[in-house]
Design a protein around this motif. Structure first.
Motif, PDB file in Angstrom:
ATOM      1  N   GLU A   1      33.552  33.342 -25.039  1.00  0.00           N
ATOM      2  CA  GLU A   1      34.807  34.028 -25.377  1.00  0.00           C
ATOM      3  C   GLU A   1      34.556  35.354 -26.085  1.00  0.00           C
ATOM      4  OE1 GLU A   1      35.812  29.811 -24.636  1.00  0.00           O
ATOM      5  OE2 GLU A   1      34.287  30.784 -25.881  1.00  0.00           O
TER       6      GLU A   1
ATOM      7  N   ILE B   1      47.152  32.334 -22.904  1.00  0.00           N
ATOM      8  CA  ILE B   1      46.139  31.459 -23.500  1.00  0.00           C
ATOM      9  C   ILE B   1      45.593  30.496 -22.455  1.00  0.00           C
ATOM     10  CG2 ILE B   1      45.750  29.600 -25.168  1.00  0.00           C
ATOM     11  CD1 ILE B   1      47.749  30.993 -27.016  1.00  0.00           C
TER      12      ILE B   1
ATOM     13  N   CYS C   1      32.649  35.133 -35.872  1.00  0.00           N
ATOM     14  CA  CYS C   1      33.271  34.237 -34.897  1.00  0.00           C
ATOM     15  C   CYS C   1      32.763  32.813 -35.108  1.00  0.00           C
ATOM     16  CB  CYS C   1      32.946  34.699 -33.481  1.00  0.00           C
ATOM     17  SG  CYS C   1      33.508  36.367 -33.100  1.00  0.00           S
TER      18      CYS C   1
ATOM     19  N   LYS D   1      41.663  30.297 -21.185  1.00  0.00           N
ATOM     20  CA  LYS D   1      40.911  29.039 -21.204  1.00  0.00           C
ATOM     21  C   LYS D   1      40.355  28.727 -19.820  1.00  0.00           C
ATOM     22  CE  LYS D   1      43.131  26.719 -25.142  1.00  0.00           C
ATOM     23  NZ  LYS D   1      41.881  26.449 -25.878  1.00  0.00           N
TER      24      LYS D   1
ATOM     25  N   HIS E   1      36.244  30.891 -30.242  1.00  0.00           N
ATOM     26  CA  HIS E   1      36.567  30.412 -28.899  1.00  0.00           C
ATOM     27  C   HIS E   1      37.998  30.768 -28.518  1.00  0.00           C
ATOM     28  CE1 HIS E   1      32.714  28.575 -28.694  1.00  0.00           C
ATOM     29  NE2 HIS E   1      32.947  27.783 -29.713  1.00  0.00           N
ATOM     30  N   ASN E   2      38.552  31.749 -29.213  1.00  0.00           N
ATOM     31  CA  ASN E   2      39.897  32.226 -28.935  1.00  0.00           C
ATOM     32  C   ASN E   2      39.820  33.709 -28.584  1.00  0.00           C
ATOM     33  OD1 ASN E   2      42.570  33.386 -29.329  1.00  0.00           O
ATOM     34  ND2 ASN E   2      43.163  31.450 -30.281  1.00  0.00           N
TER      35      ASN E   2
ATOM     36  N   ASP F   1      38.514  32.440 -34.911  1.00  0.00           N
ATOM     37  CA  ASP F   1      38.081  31.361 -34.030  1.00  0.00           C
ATOM     38  C   ASP F   1      37.310  31.999 -32.882  1.00  0.00           C
ATOM     39  OD1 ASP F   1      37.768  29.375 -32.133  1.00  0.00           O
ATOM     40  OD2 ASP F   1      39.879  28.785 -32.084  1.00  0.00           O
TER      41      ASP F   1
ATOM     42  N   SER G   1      42.012  35.844 -27.582  1.00  0.00           N
ATOM     43  CA  SER G   1      43.085  36.669 -28.136  1.00  0.00           C
ATOM     44  C   SER G   1      42.816  37.051 -29.585  1.00  0.00           C
ATOM     45  CB  SER G   1      44.432  35.938 -28.025  1.00  0.00           C
ATOM     46  OG  SER G   1      44.782  35.737 -26.676  1.00  0.00           O
ATOM     47  N   GLN G   2      42.337  36.100 -30.383  1.00  0.00           N
ATOM     48  CA  GLN G   2      42.035  36.400 -31.787  1.00  0.00           C
ATOM     49  C   GLN G   2      40.935  37.449 -31.901  1.00  0.00           C
ATOM     50  OE1 GLN G   2      41.278  33.314 -34.644  1.00  0.00           O
ATOM     51  NE2 GLN G   2      43.011  32.062 -33.977  1.00  0.00           N
TER      52      GLN G   2
END
Length: 271
Positions: A39, A5, A234, A9, A211-212, A209, A214-215
């Motif tokens: 992202e 993570i 998103c 970022k 801005h994630n 999310d 991985s998600q």
């Protein structure tokens, strides 16, 4: 917070700094819409075989950035993944450059020119049809759309076909930053309940999310070839990472002067 993570970022921040630099040097607009989808683009490009794109192999996965005004973000992410070199990226929006303010197929490794909203996504559906017809069963077609773009009827016509044909090799990612070019998206035309709308078109749908990384990647991977087109809503912030631009419609249009450029760059680097 895991190392992965933290790394994601860091990558996202470095790409946002690159976006600031090319927007400032090119005296270009569309800061807000470029910052919101970083992202999303990282997740999509990181989910495919990039060598197939570089070699232009027929069975490559296709990526179409239907919100073509996010060209700065698209090209900065492509640069990170080695699809555009630093020299070409530095010419963004400058005289005689192929890297204009909307995504263009004249640029190597770009599938289709976009900018006229509502066009790229239907082409991505067509790509999904073509991949299926040719028996390329491990390849996917991705479309990245803005939420304001969903007000275009062509989006829903294409989804109607995608659902009918059960194009489970098609994935739509929606940059749901809630801000259109001049005001809040839902003030122009209310999209809610958005998830139910997509499901009503025979698509699977997940809210993440935005801005994630991985998600987003997890949603892409877990919904491959499941019998339905897949939509990822998103939740994002327009102008993400630049405090004076976040959720401000005017930053769809404004350009950076030197003072604001240095302010934004300093904030991102110290964040």
């Amino acid at each position: 917070m895991s190392f992965k993570i933290i790394l994601m970022k860091k990558i996202s921040k470095s790409i946002r700094v690159k976006i600031l630099e090319i927007l400032y040097n090119g005296n270009a607009s569309h800061l807000g819409t470029s910052m919101s989808c970083v992202e999303m683009l990282i997740a999509v490009y990181d989910s495919i075989n990039l060598n197939k794109i570089i070699k232009k192999e027929a069975d490559r996965s296709r990526i179409l950035v239907s919100k073509g005004h996010a060209a700065a973000a698209t090209y900065a992410v492509m640069n990170y993944f080695g699809l555009i070199n630093n020299k070409n990226l530095s010419t963004y929006h400058q005289d005689n450059s192929l890297l204009c303010g909307h995504v263009s197929h004249k640029v190597d490794n770009v599938e289709h020119s976009t900018g006229a909203l509502g066009h790229g996504m239907p082409v991505a559906v067509g790509c999904a049809v073509g991949l299926k017809a040719k028996g390329f069963n491990k390849s996917r077609s991705f479309a990245v759309c803005g939420d304001g773009e969903l007000q275009e009827g062509s989006i829903w016509e294409a989804l109607l076909l995608a659902g009918h044909l059960k194009l489970d090799n098609f994935c739509l990612l929606v940059d749901y930053n809630k801000v259109s070019s001049i005001t809040l998206t839902n003030k122009v035309s209310n999209l809610e309940p958005l998830k139910k709308k997509f499901e009503g078109f025979s698509c699977s749908c997940e809210i993440v999310d935005g801005h994630n990384v991985s998600q987003i990647k997890k949603s892409i991977i877990n919904n491959m070839f499941n019998g339905k087109p897949h939509v990822i809503i998103c939740n994002t912030v327009k102008g993400k990472g630049v405090p004076f631009a976040e959720n401000q419609p005017i930053w769809h249009y404004k350009t950076l002067d030197k003072k604001l450029f240095l302010e934004a760059k300093k904030y991102l680097k110290n964040k």
